[in-house]
Design a protein around this motif. Structure first.
Motif, PDB file in Angstrom:
ATOM      1  N   ALA A 145       0.825  -1.210   0.000  1.00 15.48           N
ATOM      2  CA  ALA A 145       0.000   0.000   0.000  1.00 15.48           C
ATOM      3  C   ALA A 145       0.856   1.255   0.000  1.00 15.48           C
ATOM      4  N   ILE A 146       1.877   1.285   0.844  1.00 25.81           N
ATOM      5  CA  ILE A 146       2.759   2.453   0.917  1.00 25.81           C
ATOM      6  C   ILE A 146       3.472   2.664  -0.409  1.00 25.81           C
ATOM      7  N   ASP A 147       3.910   1.566  -1.013  1.00 23.41           N
ATOM      8  CA  ASP A 147       4.576   1.650  -2.310  1.00 23.41           C
ATOM      9  C   ASP A 147       3.612   2.157  -3.380  1.00 23.41           C
ATOM     10  N   ALA A 148       2.364   1.678  -3.334  1.00 26.01           N
ATOM     11  CA  ALA A 148       1.371   2.084  -4.334  1.00 26.01           C
ATOM     12  C   ALA A 148       0.993   3.563  -4.192  1.00 26.01           C
ATOM     13  N   LEU A 149       0.898   4.056  -2.967  1.00 22.75           N
ATOM     14  CA  LEU A 149       0.558   5.464  -2.745  1.00 22.75           C
ATOM     15  C   LEU A 149       1.690   6.385  -3.176  1.00 22.75           C
ATOM     16  N   GLN A 164      -6.580   4.538  -5.472  1.00 19.58           N
ATOM     17  CA  GLN A 164      -5.794   3.408  -5.000  1.00 19.58           C
ATOM     18  C   GLN A 164      -6.528   2.672  -3.872  1.00 19.58           C
ATOM     19  N   ALA A 165      -7.026   3.434  -2.911  1.00 20.48           N
ATOM     20  CA  ALA A 165      -7.606   2.836  -1.706  1.00 20.48           C
ATOM     21  C   ALA A 165      -8.909   2.095  -1.976  1.00 20.48           C
ATOM     22  N   PHE A 166      -9.739   2.629  -2.878  1.00 21.11           N
ATOM     23  CA  PHE A 166     -11.073   2.061  -3.079  1.00 21.11           C
ATOM     24  C   PHE A 166     -11.192   1.202  -4.336  1.00 21.11           C
ATOM     25  N   TYR A 167     -10.232   1.313  -5.247  1.00 19.85           N
ATOM     26  CA  TYR A 167     -10.415   0.646  -6.537  1.00 19.85           C
ATOM     27  C   TYR A 167      -9.290  -0.326  -6.882  1.00 19.85           C
ATOM     28  N   ILE A 168      -8.054   0.079  -6.637  1.00 19.22           N
ATOM     29  CA  ILE A 168      -6.928  -0.731  -7.083  1.00 19.22           C
ATOM     30  C   ILE A 168      -6.464  -1.717  -6.005  1.00 19.22           C
ATOM     31  N   LEU A 169      -6.246  -1.224  -4.790  1.00 15.36           N
ATOM     32  CA  LEU A 169      -5.800  -2.100  -3.711  1.00 15.36           C
ATOM     33  C   LEU A 169      -6.942  -3.004  -3.248  1.00 15.36           C
ATOM     34  N   PHE A 223      -7.166   2.193   7.672  1.00 19.10           N
ATOM     35  CA  PHE A 223      -6.068   3.150   7.657  1.00 19.10           C
ATOM     36  C   PHE A 223      -5.894   3.887   6.333  1.00 19.10           C
ATOM     37  N   LEU A 224      -6.626   3.487   5.296  1.00 18.38           N
ATOM     38  CA  LEU A 224      -6.573   4.179   4.017  1.00 18.38           C
ATOM     39  C   LEU A 224      -7.939   4.735   3.621  1.00 18.38           C
ATOM     40  N   GLN A 225      -8.921   3.854   3.512  1.00 23.27           N
ATOM     41  CA  GLN A 225     -10.225   4.273   2.998  1.00 23.27           C
ATOM     42  C   GLN A 225     -10.909   5.282   3.922  1.00 23.27           C
ATOM     43  N   ILE A 226     -10.899   5.025   5.215  1.00 26.76           N
ATOM     44  CA  ILE A 226     -11.608   5.924   6.135  1.00 26.76           C
ATOM     45  C   ILE A 226     -10.954   7.306   6.202  1.00 26.76           C
ATOM     46  N   PRO A 227      -9.644   7.413   6.499  1.00 21.01           N
ATOM     47  CA  PRO A 227      -9.065   8.758   6.584  1.00 21.01           C
ATOM     48  C   PRO A 227      -9.052   9.517   5.258  1.00 21.01           C
ATOM     49  N   PHE A 228      -8.673   8.839   4.164  1.00 22.61           N
ATOM     50  CA  PHE A 228      -8.535   9.557   2.901  1.00 22.61           C
ATOM     51  C   PHE A 228      -9.877   9.774   2.212  1.00 22.61           C
ATOM     52  N   GLY A 229     -10.859   8.898   2.465  1.00 17.20           N
ATOM     53  CA  GLY A 229     -12.204   9.144   1.955  1.00 17.20           C
ATOM     54  C   GLY A 229     -12.813  10.370   2.604  1.00 17.20           C
TER      55      GLY A 229
END
Length: 291
Positions: free
Chosen positions: A99-103, A146-151, A160-166
């Protein structure tokens, strides 16, 4: 064996991961510090709220609505800590590294743009602040993609991705509309023959439409919750300003809140529980399933 799993994962460089984690945490701390200075100095001897009041318009929500920033930054703190937290599961560590690499550097860009926007806004470079805001919006769209579609939809990615960044994207979407509105107000735009109330209603409808799109296409519940909170703030501001509990703008905002909450209620359990079902983690769920 665990070290072998992590090191043999294709496309992930240990050096790159270390740089990304360090930069993400550093720029998050810088962003928090800069926001602290903006509030308590304040920058240019004007608070963010005082500057907002210089451009009165019917779309800006009530002041208390901006408390959502505390929640956003708290969730981003969780994201930052998650990057270096000693996880026992090798699979969870591998998923986190992916995830970190993808972001990539997107969170660093977002944090930098957050500070740049505060600088532009406090020193009243309103036109520049719009450019910075839209750049931030673009980067957050990429993060959410990335958070909702690719990962994959694992529990850790959800928490730790979808909730904060959404939530972050939802609020910045509203803030972008408000920023443009303030700029137009400062430029004394006459509305192109349409009243300010009608423009406000149309902007509320745009915000509702964006939220519904996010809900149906991405199941981005946090995005819709942020917009719902903004609509509540808009309705509250109008009740305070005009001493009335009902107007076209208030009705539109409340209708939007009702529609979004209904769709959120329908989408919430599938979105939340799918992370538990799809996850390949052997560890117990961090949060329970919704029954």
């Amino acid at each position: 064996m665990e070290a072998q799993i992590i090191n043999t994962s294709p496309g992930i460089s240990k050096t790159r991961l270390t740089l990304l984690k360090s930069a993400n945490i550093l720029f998050f701390l810088l962003c928090i510090g800069f926001n602290f200075l903006a509030v308590f100095l304040p920058l240019n001897n004007k608070t963010t709220q005082e500057l907002s009041d210089q451009y009165p318009n019917l779309f800006t929500p009530a002041g208390l609505t901006f408390s959502i920033w505390s929640l956003i930054y708290l969730l981003l703190l969780f994201f930052s800590v998650w990057q270096i937290w000693p996880l026992r599961s090798a699979q969870r560590r591998l998923d986190r590294n992916r995830a970190i690499d993808a972001l990539g550097w997107r969170f660093v860009f977002v944090s930098f743009l957050n500070m740049a926007w505060l600088f532009c806004w406090h020193y009243e470079f309103v036109s520049a602040s719009i450019v910075v805001m839209f750049l931030m919006l673009f980067q957050l769209i990429r993060v959410n993609r990335q958070a909702f579609y690719i990962l994959p939809h694992t529990q850790d990615y959800r928490n730790f991705l979808q909730i904060p960044f959404g939530l972050y994207l939802g609020w910045i979407s509203v803030a972008s509309i408000a920023n443009v509105t303030a700029w137009l107000k400062g430029a004394q735009w006459d509305g192109g023959g349409l009243s300010e109330k009608l423009w406000t209603v149309m902007m509320i409808l745009v915000a509702i439409a964006l939220s519904l799109g996010m809900l149906f296409v991405r199941r981005n519940i946090p995005y819709a919750l942020a917009v719902t909170w903004a609509l509540f703030g808009i309705s509250l501001k109008h009740q305070e300003l005009f001493n009335t509990s009902l107007s076209t703008i208030i009705f539109t905002a409340y209708a939007g809140i009702a529609i979004l909450l209904i769709v959120i209620a329908v989408k919430l359990r599938p979105w939340w529980n799918r992370a538990v079902i799809d996850s390949t983690l052997a560890t117990p769920p961090l949060f329970p399933r919704l029954s």
